[in-house]
Write a protein that holds these residues in place. Structure first.
Motif, short mmCIF file in Angstrom:
data_model
loop_
_atom_site.label_atom_id
_atom_site.label_comp_id
_atom_site.label_asym_id
_atom_site.label_seq_id
_atom_site.Cartn_x
_atom_site.Cartn_y
_atom_site.Cartn_z
N ASN A 1 2.44 1.62 -3.43
CA ASN A 1 1.46 2.14 -4.38
C ASN A 1 1.33 3.66 -4.29
O ASN A 1 1.23 4.35 -5.30
CB ASN A 1 0.09 1.50 -4.13
CG ASN A 1 0.07 0.02 -4.47
OD1 ASN A 1 1.00 -0.50 -5.07
ND2 ASN A 1 -0.98 -0.66 -4.08
N LYS A 2 1.30 4.16 -3.07
CA LYS A 2 1.16 5.60 -2.87
C LYS A 2 2.39 6.36 -3.38
O LYS A 2 2.26 7.45 -3.96
CB LYS A 2 0.91 5.91 -1.39
CG LYS A 2 -0.46 5.47 -0.91
CD LYS A 2 -0.68 5.82 0.56
CE LYS A 2 -2.09 5.40 1.00
NZ LYS A 2 -2.33 5.71 2.42
N LYS B 1 0.83 -1.20 0.00
CA LYS B 1 0.00 0.00 0.00
C LYS B 1 0.87 1.25 0.00
O LYS B 1 0.56 2.23 -0.69
CB LYS B 1 -0.93 0.00 1.21
CG LYS B 1 -1.97 -1.13 1.19
CD LYS B 1 -2.85 -1.08 2.42
CE LYS B 1 -3.88 -2.21 2.40
NZ LYS B 1 -4.74 -2.20 3.60
N LEU B 2 1.95 1.22 0.77
CA LEU B 2 2.87 2.36 0.80
C LEU B 2 3.57 2.51 -0.55
O LEU B 2 3.71 3.63 -1.06
CB LEU B 2 3.92 2.17 1.90
CG LEU B 2 5.02 3.23 1.97
CD1 LEU B 2 4.43 4.61 2.21
CD2 LEU B 2 6.04 2.87 3.05
N THR C 1 -5.86 0.29 -5.27
CA THR C 1 -5.98 1.29 -4.21
C THR C 1 -7.42 1.78 -4.03
O THR C 1 -7.76 2.34 -3.00
CB THR C 1 -5.07 2.50 -4.50
OG1 THR C 1 -5.35 3.01 -5.81
CG2 THR C 1 -3.62 2.11 -4.41
N THR D 1 0.76 0.54 -13.26
CA THR D 1 0.15 1.58 -12.42
C THR D 1 -1.37 1.60 -12.56
O THR D 1 -2.06 2.05 -11.66
CB THR D 1 0.74 2.96 -12.76
OG1 THR D 1 0.86 3.10 -14.18
CG2 THR D 1 2.09 3.14 -12.13
N SER E 1 5.49 -4.24 -5.72
CA SER E 1 4.15 -4.17 -5.13
C SER E 1 3.24 -5.26 -5.70
O SER E 1 2.52 -5.93 -4.96
CB SER E 1 3.53 -2.79 -5.39
OG SER E 1 2.17 -2.76 -5.00
N ILE F 1 2.06 6.51 -7.23
CA ILE F 1 1.01 7.39 -7.74
C ILE F 1 1.26 8.85 -7.41
O ILE F 1 1.05 9.74 -8.25
CB ILE F 1 -0.36 6.95 -7.19
CG1 ILE F 1 -0.77 5.61 -7.85
CG2 ILE F 1 -1.44 8.00 -7.46
CD1 ILE F 1 -2.05 5.03 -7.33
N TYR F 2 1.72 9.13 -6.19
CA TYR F 2 1.81 10.52 -5.74
C TYR F 2 3.19 11.16 -5.94
O TYR F 2 3.31 12.38 -5.82
CB TYR F 2 1.42 10.62 -4.28
CG TYR F 2 -0.02 10.22 -4.03
CD1 TYR F 2 -1.06 10.90 -4.65
CD2 TYR F 2 -0.34 9.15 -3.21
CE1 TYR F 2 -2.38 10.54 -4.45
CE2 TYR F 2 -1.66 8.78 -3.00
CZ TYR F 2 -2.67 9.48 -3.62
OH TYR F 2 -3.98 9.11 -3.42
#
Length: 303
Positions: A32-33, A29-30, A270, A263, A202, A36-37
């Motif tokens: 993924n962030k 989850k981390l 997500t 992605t 991931s 994306i960010y």
């Protein structure tokens, strides 16, 4: 070819980390962030200011928009007909509608078509796949995720989606002919290059090889659309209907045949859109795509 080998190495690292007891099970989850960010905005700021526009560029740019639009119509129709859950329908729309046009696509196009092919591949990826992910992708992910959201909430989510904000900023830079200083571009390039290892690790952390998984038939349907129907659609529109024959068109069709976008899978996961199926689309789609890509390459050579 080293980049292609790295795909499997990163996936393998993620699979190995699943077995490490002290490694947090939800660490994906981390990752993924971060992808994306941080990584995606960096890619937009690096590539988009460098694009030079003309009408012929609409062909490679249009690949992602056409295939994602058709994916939406196709899976929305099937979802309603067979009464699939919103999460399943949204997952298939996103993971089947977006291709891995950069990390997987770039080295393959470089090997097959050289530097000229890479110019087209970047157009398929940046103003095409990347922008579709940042706009239509986030729209579908929001609409099909859990809970009802107003149109205002959806628009707000898109407008404040970091890759979309940086895309708009990068477009303004392109229009006014401005680019960052070289040392800033270097930072963006290196930051963006982290997207693939992080995303693949991931996916590996989430991937399960289950012989009795309930997702098998949906996996097969999603990959059938992505690896066969998508390039067939672009071939039909560009070659048969419009009569276009050039290296740019060949590269566009080959990019359309790439495996599902990493992605895109992360975006679906997500938002709670069948995370297991999303990771399976990547884990199985990438190796299978090498077979389908050979098929499409010879089709383009013969016809």
């Amino acid at each position: 070819m080293i980049n292609i080998l790295l795909i499997f190495i990163y996936l393998f690292i993620g699979l190995v980390l699943q077995r490490v007891k002290w490694f947090p099970t939800d660490s994906y989850k981390l990752l993924n962030k971060i992808v994306i960010y941080i990584c995606l905005p960096a890619l937009a700021l690096y590539f988009i200011p460098k694009i030079h526009w003309n009408n012929q560029l609409l062909f490679p740019i249009g690949v992602a928009w056409i295939t994602f639009g058709f994916s939406f119509v196709f899976f929305r129709f099937l979802g309603k007909k067979y009464k699939w859950s919103k999460k399943l329908t949204g997952c298939l729309i996103i993971t089947s509608g977006l291709g891995n046009t950069s990390f997987l696509g770039f080295p393959i196009i470089q090997a097959l078509y050289g530097a000229d092919g890479m110019k087209t591949a970047i157009l398929v990826d940046q103003p095409g796949t990347f922008v579709v992910l940042s706009t239509l992708g986030i729209l579908v992910a929001t609409l099909y995720s859990k809970g009802e959201q107003s149109s205002g909430q959806i628009v707000k989510k898109i407008m404040f989606f970091p890759p979309f904000i940086t895309f708009l900023f990068a477009c303004f830079m392109n229009v006014f002919g401005y680019d960052f200083l070289e040392w800033i571009q270097f930072i963006f390039q290196k930051t963006g290059s982290a997207v693939t290892p992080l995303a693949l690790v991931s996916v590996g952390l989430q991937l399960r090889f289950e012989s009795r998984s309930q997702h098998w038939k949906f996996l097969g349907l999603g990959l059938l659309y992505k690896l066969l129907l998508t390039p067939a659609l672009i071939y039909f529109l560009y070659v048969i209907v419009l009569g276009q024959h050039s290296k740019m068109i060949d590269v566009s069709i080959m990019e359309a045949a790439m495996a599902p976008m990493i992605t895109g899978s992360i975006l679906a996961a997500t938002h709670g859109l069948k995370p297991r199926l999303s990771s399976m689309m990547i884990g199985y789609g990438i190796p299978i795509s090498f077979i389908s890509l050979v098929f499409w390459y010879f089709i383009l050579q013969w016809f």
